[in-house]
Design an enzyme around this catalytic site. Structure first.
Site, PDB file in Angstrom:
ATOM      1  N   CYS A  34       0.822  -1.223   0.000  1.00  0.00           N
ATOM      2  CA  CYS A  34       0.000   0.000   0.000  1.00  0.00           C
ATOM      3  C   CYS A  34       0.849   1.264   0.000  1.00  0.00           C
ATOM      4  O   CYS A  34       0.329   2.359  -0.182  1.00  0.00           O
ATOM      5  CB  CYS A  34      -0.930  -0.008   1.207  1.00  0.00           C
ATOM      6  SG  CYS A  34      -1.935  -1.490   1.288  1.00  0.00           S
ATOM      7  N   HIS A  87      -2.892   6.746   3.756  1.00  0.00           N
ATOM      8  CA  HIS A  87      -3.407   5.551   3.092  1.00  0.00           C
ATOM      9  C   HIS A  87      -4.725   5.174   3.767  1.00  0.00           C
ATOM     10  O   HIS A  87      -4.824   5.149   4.991  1.00  0.00           O
ATOM     11  CB  HIS A  87      -2.387   4.423   3.198  1.00  0.00           C
ATOM     12  CG  HIS A  87      -2.954   3.092   2.836  1.00  0.00           C
ATOM     13  ND1 HIS A  87      -3.720   2.910   1.708  1.00  0.00           N
ATOM     14  CD2 HIS A  87      -2.895   1.882   3.467  1.00  0.00           C
ATOM     15  CE1 HIS A  87      -4.106   1.649   1.661  1.00  0.00           C
ATOM     16  NE2 HIS A  87      -3.624   1.003   2.712  1.00  0.00           N
ATOM     17  N   ASN A 138     -10.282  -0.052   1.149  1.00  0.00           N
ATOM     18  CA  ASN A 138      -8.825   0.016   1.014  1.00  0.00           C
ATOM     19  C   ASN A 138      -8.437  -0.382  -0.413  1.00  0.00           C
ATOM     20  O   ASN A 138      -8.577  -1.536  -0.797  1.00  0.00           O
ATOM     21  CB  ASN A 138      -8.196  -0.947   2.037  1.00  0.00           C
ATOM     22  CG  ASN A 138      -6.677  -0.978   1.980  1.00  0.00           C
ATOM     23  OD1 ASN A 138      -6.073  -0.453   1.046  1.00  0.00           O
ATOM     24  ND2 ASN A 138      -6.064  -1.607   2.969  1.00  0.00           N
TER      25      ASN A 138
HETATM   26  N1  COA Z   1     -17.952  -9.066  10.300  1.00  0.00           N
HETATM   27  C1  COA Z   1     -18.349  -9.448  11.528  1.00  0.00           C
HETATM   28  N2  COA Z   1     -17.491  -9.924  12.439  1.00  0.00           N
HETATM   29  C2  COA Z   1     -16.186  -9.990  12.098  1.00  0.00           C
HETATM   30  C3  COA Z   1     -15.719  -9.604  10.829  1.00  0.00           C
HETATM   31  C4  COA Z   1     -16.660  -9.125   9.901  1.00  0.00           C
HETATM   32  N3  COA Z   1     -16.325  -8.718   8.669  1.00  0.00           N
HETATM   33  N4  COA Z   1     -14.382  -9.797  10.781  1.00  0.00           N
HETATM   34  C5  COA Z   1     -14.025 -10.282  11.974  1.00  0.00           C
HETATM   35  N5  COA Z   1     -15.098 -10.393  12.763  1.00  0.00           N
HETATM   36  C6  COA Z   1     -15.192 -10.895  14.134  1.00  0.00           C
HETATM   37  C7  COA Z   1     -14.083 -11.866  14.474  1.00  0.00           C
HETATM   38  O1  COA Z   1     -14.393 -13.167  14.043  1.00  0.00           O
HETATM   39  C8  COA Z   1     -14.043 -11.736  15.977  1.00  0.00           C
HETATM   40  O2  COA Z   1     -15.079 -12.522  16.524  1.00  0.00           O
HETATM   41  P1  COA Z   1     -14.823 -13.376  17.857  1.00  0.00           P
HETATM   42  O3  COA Z   1     -14.498 -12.364  18.922  1.00  0.00           O
HETATM   43  O4  COA Z   1     -16.135 -14.060  18.054  1.00  0.00           O
HETATM   44  O5  COA Z   1     -13.688 -14.276  17.550  1.00  0.00           O
HETATM   45  C9  COA Z   1     -14.398 -10.269  16.231  1.00  0.00           C
HETATM   46  O6  COA Z   1     -15.030  -9.804  15.037  1.00  0.00           O
HETATM   47  C10 COA Z   1     -13.198  -9.398  16.516  1.00  0.00           C
HETATM   48  O7  COA Z   1     -12.222  -9.681  15.559  1.00  0.00           O
HETATM   49  P2  COA Z   1     -10.862  -8.917  15.530  1.00  0.00           P
HETATM   50  O8  COA Z   1     -10.012  -9.448  14.434  1.00  0.00           O
HETATM   51  O9  COA Z   1     -10.262  -8.862  16.917  1.00  0.00           O
HETATM   52  O10 COA Z   1     -11.398  -7.445  15.166  1.00  0.00           O
HETATM   53  P3  COA Z   1     -10.593  -6.108  15.200  1.00  0.00           P
HETATM   54  O11 COA Z   1     -11.283  -5.162  16.088  1.00  0.00           O
HETATM   55  O12 COA Z   1      -9.128  -6.340  15.402  1.00  0.00           O
HETATM   56  O13 COA Z   1     -10.777  -5.586  13.705  1.00  0.00           O
HETATM   57  C11 COA Z   1      -9.700  -5.452  11.574  1.00  0.00           C
HETATM   58  C12 COA Z   1     -10.315  -6.367  12.622  1.00  0.00           C
HETATM   59  C13 COA Z   1      -9.226  -6.286  10.382  1.00  0.00           C
HETATM   60  C14 COA Z   1     -10.737  -4.442  11.119  1.00  0.00           C
HETATM   61  C15 COA Z   1      -8.493  -4.689  12.207  1.00  0.00           C
HETATM   62  O14 COA Z   1      -7.643  -5.602  12.864  1.00  0.00           O
HETATM   63  C16 COA Z   1      -7.715  -3.919  11.219  1.00  0.00           C
HETATM   64  O15 COA Z   1      -8.186  -2.949  10.645  1.00  0.00           O
HETATM   65  N6  COA Z   1      -6.430  -4.293  10.973  1.00  0.00           N
HETATM   66  C17 COA Z   1      -5.626  -3.633   9.983  1.00  0.00           C
HETATM   67  C18 COA Z   1      -6.035  -4.073   8.625  1.00  0.00           C
HETATM   68  C19 COA Z   1      -5.417  -3.254   7.527  1.00  0.00           C
HETATM   69  O16 COA Z   1      -5.423  -2.064   7.594  1.00  0.00           O
HETATM   70  N7  COA Z   1      -4.887  -3.940   6.516  1.00  0.00           N
HETATM   71  C20 COA Z   1      -4.313  -3.319   5.389  1.00  0.00           C
HETATM   72  C21 COA Z   1      -3.073  -2.619   5.734  1.00  0.00           C
HETATM   73  S1  COA Z   1      -2.417  -1.818   4.357  1.00  0.00           S
END
Ligand code: COA
Length: 349
Positions: free
Chosen positions: A129, A276, A306
């Protein structure tokens, strides 16, 4: 000597997929996606489109602006102006994590050919990215060498919908397709002092120790597909969301602080921060640490999700075409992503 942006362009597929559209197919909801990421929609290309097609359209729009063409796109006159402007391009740099082909040819070469930019060198940058932010610095470096090179096209283009596991709700809700481009030109404006213009500073970093937190595991020389192998899924992006989140908040904060310190500027001197667009929460957490007013930070993630290397040039083009940037404005771009890579540019408009 300054290196200024004289044209911007973008290309986004017309097909818009909302959170509710995804929630009809997988176990997710509009409420979860919005509250965890700020994303409301994403634009998805049709099956016949490749990354170079989006890149080409964005590049043409940027070239038309660079040539001062103000009419609508697609007319015979527009095509003539774009073809002529393409002749003046010496360098094409294209940041992408989703090239048309693995390895070679570069997507930049495909764009170079379709534009008819006969005197341009062309290459891709693989910096996830951060590809566009890296690309601006690489193009600026090449133009600064002289050697008769005056103009560069820097593109960020992605077709992430092709490398997403649409069954994995942890990743598929996050990404979208699109491309953005700028035309850089060497001119006589100053690059230092109160009247300075153009791309005045970049700071770029990499931390390969985090390479496994965001990767396409299969298909390259480490884990090639084998003859006769039955594969259940194509090439898919894998991500450790929490690791990337923590890295990203620190990357945005550190990059903004380092750029401001190196340039001797403060928050008040900045007109726009264009981060970004990975997750609104990442940007908001970094903004709180930087004590950066929210209205200085441009966010369009609600509409596009994204788009990786394309997100910053798409945002830049939106701001520019909406008349929200004026001469002398100071813009900070901040990228972070796969590699891991991060960094930013200071642009004085
Ligand atoms: N819809 C509903 N629930 C979802 C989900 C979705 N799309 N994706 C994950 N969950 C659930 C998980 O299964 C988990 O459930 P559980 O507690 O029963 O196991 C819960 O939501 C929390 O998951 P978690 O991964 O801890 O969520 P989070 O608050 O960390 O958010 C992201 C996840 C991916 C949004 C976050 O980690 C993030 O933005 N990371 C960076 C990603 C990024 O920017 N990538 C590109 C970089 S260039």
């Amino acid at each position: 000597m300054a290196i200024e942006i004289i044209g911007t362009g973008r290309a986004v597929p017309s097909r818009r997929v909302s959170n509710d559209d995804l929630a009809a197919r997988i176990d997710t909801s509009d409420e979860w996606i919005r509250s965890h990421t700020g994303i409301g929609n994403r634009h998805i290309a049709d099956d016949h489109t490749a990354t170079s097609d989006l890149a080409l359209e964005a590049a043409k729009n940027a070239l038309a602006m660079a040539a001062g063409f103000s009419g609508g796109s697609g007319s015979e006159e527009w095509n003539r102006v774009v073809a002529e402007a393409a002749q003046s391009i010496d360098v094409i740099i294209l940041g992408t994590a989703t090239p048309d082909y693995v390895g070679t040819p570069s997507t930049a070469c495909i764009v170079q050919h379709k534009l008819g930019a006969k005197q341009a060198l062309a290459m891709d940058i693989s910096a996830g990215c951060t590809g566009f932010v890296y690309g601006l610095e690489v193009a600026t470096g090449l133009l600064s060498l002289g050697r008769g090179r005056k103009r560069a096209l820097v593109i960020g283009a992605e077709l992430l919908s092709r490398v997403i596991d649409w069954e994995d709700r942890g990743t598929c809700v996050l990404f979208g397709d699109g491309a953005g481009a700028v035309v850089l030109e060497v001119n006589d404006a100053p690059s230092e002092g109160p009247e300075r213009r153009g791309l005045v500073r970049s700071m770029l970093w990499a931390d390969g120790s985090g390479s496994e937190s965001l990767l396409f595991r299969r298909g390259g020389s480490r884990n090639p597909f084998k003859p006769g192998e039955t594969i259940e899924k194509g090439i898919c992006v894998e991500m450790n969301g929490q690791e990337v989140y923590n890295f990203a908040v620190k990357a945005v904060t550190d990059t903004a602080n380092a750029l401001m310190q190196a340039d001797g500027i403060g928050v008040d001197d900045i007109t726009w921060i264009i981060p970004h667009q990975a997750n609104a929460r990442i940007v908001q957490a970094a903004a709180r640490r930087l004590k950066m007013p929210a209205e200085k930070i441009y966010l369009n993630i609600e509409e596009y999700a994204n788009t990786s290397a394309a997100s910053i040039p798409i945002a830049l083009d939106e701001l520019n075409r909406n008349g929200k940037i004026k001469k002398g404005d100071l813009i900070l771009t901040i990228g972070f992503g796969g590699g891991l890579t991060y960094g930013g540019n200071i642009i004085v408009w």
